[in-house]
Motif scaffolding. Structure first.
Motif, PDB file in Angstrom:
ATOM      1  N   SER A 105       0.849  -1.184   0.000  1.00 44.23           N
ATOM      2  CA  SER A 105       0.000   0.000   0.000  1.00 44.23           C
ATOM      3  C   SER A 105       0.889   1.239   0.000  1.00 44.23           C
ATOM      4  CB  SER A 105      -0.919   0.024   1.227  1.00 44.23           C
ATOM      5  OG  SER A 105      -1.845  -1.051   1.184  1.00 44.23           O
ATOM      6  N   GLY A 106       0.467   2.273  -0.735  1.00 46.06           N
ATOM      7  CA  GLY A 106       1.236   3.510  -0.787  1.00 46.06           C
ATOM      8  C   GLY A 106       0.921   4.295  -2.034  1.00 46.06           C
ATOM      9  N   ALA A 107       1.744   5.280  -2.334  1.00 52.45           N
ATOM     10  CA  ALA A 107       1.525   6.151  -3.487  1.00 52.45           C
ATOM     11  C   ALA A 107       2.846   6.401  -4.210  1.00 52.45           C
ATOM     12  CB  ALA A 107       0.913   7.477  -3.040  1.00 52.45           C
ATOM     13  N   LYS A 108       2.767   6.510  -5.511  1.00 54.17           N
ATOM     14  CA  LYS A 108       3.920   6.820  -6.355  1.00 54.17           C
ATOM     15  C   LYS A 108       3.547   7.963  -7.287  1.00 54.17           C
ATOM     16  CE  LYS A 108       6.461   3.317  -4.882  1.00 54.17           C
ATOM     17  NZ  LYS A 108       7.758   3.520  -4.205  1.00 54.17           N
ATOM     18  N   ILE A 109       4.547   8.659  -7.811  1.00 54.23           N
ATOM     19  CA  ILE A 109       4.284   9.781  -8.706  1.00 54.23           C
ATOM     20  C   ILE A 109       5.317   9.836  -9.821  1.00 54.23           C
ATOM     21  CG2 ILE A 109       5.658  11.549  -7.505  1.00 54.23           C
ATOM     22  CD1 ILE A 109       3.151  13.415  -7.905  1.00 54.23           C
ATOM     23  N   TRP A 110       4.919  10.461 -10.928  1.00 48.76           N
ATOM     24  CA  TRP A 110       5.743  10.593 -12.134  1.00 48.76           C
ATOM     25  C   TRP A 110       6.134   9.226 -12.686  1.00 48.76           C
ATOM     26  CZ3 TRP A 110       4.781  14.809 -14.298  1.00 48.76           C
ATOM     27  CH2 TRP A 110       4.637  15.991 -13.585  1.00 48.76           C
ATOM     28  N   ILE A 111       5.157   8.338 -12.720  1.00 46.32           N
ATOM     29  CA  ILE A 111       5.399   6.992 -13.225  1.00 46.32           C
ATOM     30  C   ILE A 111       5.009   6.940 -14.702  1.00 46.32           C
ATOM     31  CG2 ILE A 111       5.006   4.544 -12.826  1.00 46.32           C
ATOM     32  CD1 ILE A 111       6.257   6.216 -10.451  1.00 46.32           C
ATOM     33  N   SER A 112       6.006   6.843 -15.571  1.00 43.23           N
ATOM     34  CA  SER A 112       5.774   6.848 -17.018  1.00 43.23           C
ATOM     35  C   SER A 112       5.226   5.507 -17.491  1.00 43.23           C
ATOM     36  CB  SER A 112       7.074   7.168 -17.760  1.00 43.23           C
ATOM     37  OG  SER A 112       7.518   8.463 -17.444  1.00 43.23           O
ATOM     38  N   THR A 113       4.368   5.557 -18.479  1.00 40.09           N
ATOM     39  CA  THR A 113       3.745   4.425 -19.190  1.00 40.09           C
ATOM     40  C   THR A 113       2.828   3.572 -18.315  1.00 40.09           C
ATOM     41  OG1 THR A 113       5.532   2.766 -18.891  1.00 40.09           O
ATOM     42  CG2 THR A 113       5.731   4.278 -20.772  1.00 40.09           C
ATOM     43  N   ALA A 114       2.444   4.051 -17.127  1.00 39.40           N
ATOM     44  CA  ALA A 114       1.573   3.241 -16.268  1.00 39.40           C
ATOM     45  C   ALA A 114       0.186   3.046 -16.871  1.00 39.40           C
ATOM     46  CB  ALA A 114       1.459   3.869 -14.884  1.00 39.40           C
ATOM     47  N   GLN A 115      -0.228   3.935 -17.762  1.00 40.04           N
ATOM     48  CA  GLN A 115      -1.531   3.771 -18.411  1.00 40.04           C
ATOM     49  C   GLN A 115      -1.566   2.528 -19.298  1.00 40.04           C
ATOM     50  OE1 GLN A 115      -4.382   5.560 -18.147  1.00 40.04           O
ATOM     51  NE2 GLN A 115      -3.558   7.045 -16.694  1.00 40.04           N
ATOM     52  N   VAL A 116      -0.422   2.140 -19.843  1.00 41.92           N
ATOM     53  CA  VAL A 116      -0.383   1.023 -20.793  1.00 41.92           C
ATOM     54  C   VAL A 116       0.406  -0.169 -20.269  1.00 41.92           C
ATOM     55  CG1 VAL A 116      -0.689   2.529 -22.787  1.00 41.92           C
ATOM     56  CG2 VAL A 116       1.623   2.020 -21.987  1.00 41.92           C
ATOM     57  N   ALA A 117       1.001  -0.046 -19.082  1.00 46.58           N
ATOM     58  CA  ALA A 117       1.914  -1.082 -18.574  1.00 46.58           C
ATOM     59  C   ALA A 117       1.163  -2.312 -18.074  1.00 46.58           C
ATOM     60  CB  ALA A 117       2.776  -0.514 -17.457  1.00 46.58           C
ATOM     61  N   ASP A 118       1.795  -3.467 -18.267  1.00 45.35           N
ATOM     62  CA  ASP A 118       1.305  -4.731 -17.706  1.00 45.35           C
ATOM     63  C   ASP A 118       1.986  -5.036 -16.373  1.00 45.35           C
ATOM     64  OD1 ASP A 118      -0.110  -5.631 -20.288  1.00 45.35           O
ATOM     65  OD2 ASP A 118       1.944  -5.335 -20.976  1.00 45.35           O
ATOM     66  N   LYS A 119       3.248  -4.595 -16.244  1.00 39.26           N
ATOM     67  CA  LYS A 119       4.058  -4.902 -15.067  1.00 39.26           C
ATOM     68  C   LYS A 119       4.685  -3.622 -14.517  1.00 39.26           C
ATOM     69  CE  LYS A 119       3.644  -9.433 -15.323  1.00 39.26           C
ATOM     70  NZ  LYS A 119       4.767 -10.321 -15.643  1.00 39.26           N
ATOM     71  N   MET A 120       5.177  -3.708 -13.274  1.00 43.96           N
ATOM     72  CA  MET A 120       5.909  -2.575 -12.723  1.00 43.96           C
ATOM     73  C   MET A 120       7.091  -3.065 -11.893  1.00 43.96           C
ATOM     74  SD  MET A 120       3.306  -1.067  -9.829  1.00 43.96           S
ATOM     75  CE  MET A 120       2.425  -2.152  -8.699  1.00 43.96           C
ATOM     76  N   LEU A 121       8.176  -2.308 -11.991  1.00 51.01           N
ATOM     77  CA  LEU A 121       9.332  -2.515 -11.128  1.00 51.01           C
ATOM     78  C   LEU A 121       9.119  -1.604  -9.932  1.00 51.01           C
ATOM     79  CD1 LEU A 121      12.069  -4.072 -11.122  1.00 51.01           C
ATOM     80  CD2 LEU A 121      13.127  -1.957 -11.926  1.00 51.01           C
ATOM     81  N   LEU A 122       8.844  -2.180  -8.787  1.00 54.55           N
ATOM     82  CA  LEU A 122       8.317  -1.468  -7.622  1.00 54.55           C
ATOM     83  C   LEU A 122       9.306  -1.497  -6.467  1.00 54.55           C
ATOM     84  CD1 LEU A 122       5.829  -0.263  -5.991  1.00 54.55           C
ATOM     85  CD2 LEU A 122       5.271  -2.652  -5.466  1.00 54.55           C
TER      86      LEU A 122
END
Length: 377
Positions: free
Chosen positions: A141-158
């Motif tokens: 749980s939390g918040a992130k900002i200025w994350i590019s391509t999140a609208q189209v991404a399948d995965k994330m490096l978190l």
């Protein structure tokens, strides 16, 4: 390599990028074309579907993309595929590499880089996103900002905190790295309206109870920041290459216009007031390029490249910015018009000025680490 990239980019001309800048649609056709010819896996090992090449080759590739006129819209569309999963390549298990790398290399999956947070900014040790271990999963749980391509991404490096701040020797201890599915049932992705690069989205992420398998954790728990550090210098090198490419695109357009535009019976490029700024831009871009190539070579040779990588990012952003600004001035009033494209370049070059590290922090790094001056912050 440059010739091969230029051949692909020639299929996506100025009108394509002007349209993407206007409608904000992800450049899917460009992404697919790069994937089809195998370029998205340039830095991924051959055993896992890539080409196994170095940062020097990746930099040449990304520079050619930006210089084609695709700018940072084109470069950012594929940037994460090119080097984003470096922590998996270096620190992942064989099972993780087999599972995670081939889809990225083939362009079958898109990923985003979920590190920066609203209150932490560049002070990564202060991030607050929590990952609580519950058996074989972590609940995030939390918040992130200025994350590019999140609208189209399948995965994330978190990157998330698995131990409280202050529990380790350094503020960055207790951070863990995960490569996992971006499950939109538990992650709200809210796009940020921004100055430029509309084709590649930037977002706020609100994560509430995301379940991440322990098998998706990269390396040991609590050492995630250490793993991220391995990829910071290559990222700066690639951003430098892209800034130089964009600056060259602007310089090419400005020089062509200066030859064609007739005022008072002569081309404006015959006037030294037009010639000299353009000549300065060429020299400064060339100098930044040499520093970038030095940093890339050092990284590929296993030589410490922090000073060169930071200097390359700083010099390339400054030179790229000046070239884009000069291109607008050369065009005069037309430089302000979208149909001449240089105003788009100017908006995009601001990204390299601001990220992935501020020019002020680069100067602090050089002062402290290279010149031996006391830390100022």
């Amino acid at each position: 390599m440059r010739a091969a990239i230029e051949k692909i980019c020639a299929r996506f001309g100025d009108d394509y990028w002007l349209k993407r800048d206007s409608d904000g649609q992800f450049p899917e056709e460009f992404y697919r074309a790069m994937a089809a010819d195998g370029w998205l896996g340039v830095c991924i090992p051959q055993a896992h579907g890539g080409s196994g090449l170095g940062v020097s080759e990746a930099a040449a590739m990304m520079q050619a993309v930006a210089a084609s006129g695709a700018g940072l819209s084109g470069a950012s569309a594929i940037h994460m595929n090119i080097f984003g999963l470096n922590p998996v390549v270096v620190y992942g298990t064989e099972e993780q590499k087999r599972r995670m790398l081939p889809p990225i290399a083939a362009g079958k999956e898109k990923a985003c880089f979920a590190v920066t947070e609203p209150d932490a900014g560049l002070e990564t040790g202060k991030i607050k996103t929590r990952a609580e271990r519950c058996g074989d999963v972590y609940v995030v749980s939390g918040a992130k900002i200025w994350i590019s391509t999140a609208q189209v991404a399948d995965k994330m490096l978190l990157l998330a905190r698995t131990a409280p701040l202050g529990s380790g020797r350094k503020s960055t201890d207790g951070l863990s790295l995960f490569y996992t599915a971006l499950d939109r049932r538990y992650v709200e992705v809210r796009e940020i309206a921004k100055m430029g690069r509309k084709a590649v989205d930037s977002n706020q992420l609100f994560i509430d109870g995301l379940s991440v398998p322990a098998a998706d954790r990269i390396g040991e728990e609590g050492r995630g920041f250490e793993y991220l550090l391995h990829g910071l210098n290559p990222e700066r090198i690639l951003v430098a290459a892209e800034a130089i490419g964009l600056g060259r695109a602007a310089l090419t357009r400005a020089s062509a216009y200066a030859k064609e535009r007739i005022v008072f019976g002569r081309p404006i490029g015959q006037n030294q007031a037009i010639q000299h700024p353009l000549a300065e831009c060429w020299m400064e871009l060339e100098a930044a390029d040499l520093m970038m190539l030095k940093a890339a070579w050092q990284y590929d040779q296993g030589i410490a490249c922090g000073p060169a990588a930071n200097a390359a990012k700083y010099l390339a952003a400054e030179a790229g910015f000046k070239a884009c600004q000069t291109a607008i001035a050369t065009h005069g009033g037309y430089g302000y018009a979208k149909e001449y494209h240089v105003e788009r370049y100017f908006r995009e070059i601001m990204i390299a000025k601001l990220a992935p590290v501020s020019p002020q922090l680069v100067l602090c790094f050089i002062a402290e680490k290279v010149l031996g001056l006391p830390k100022s912050y």
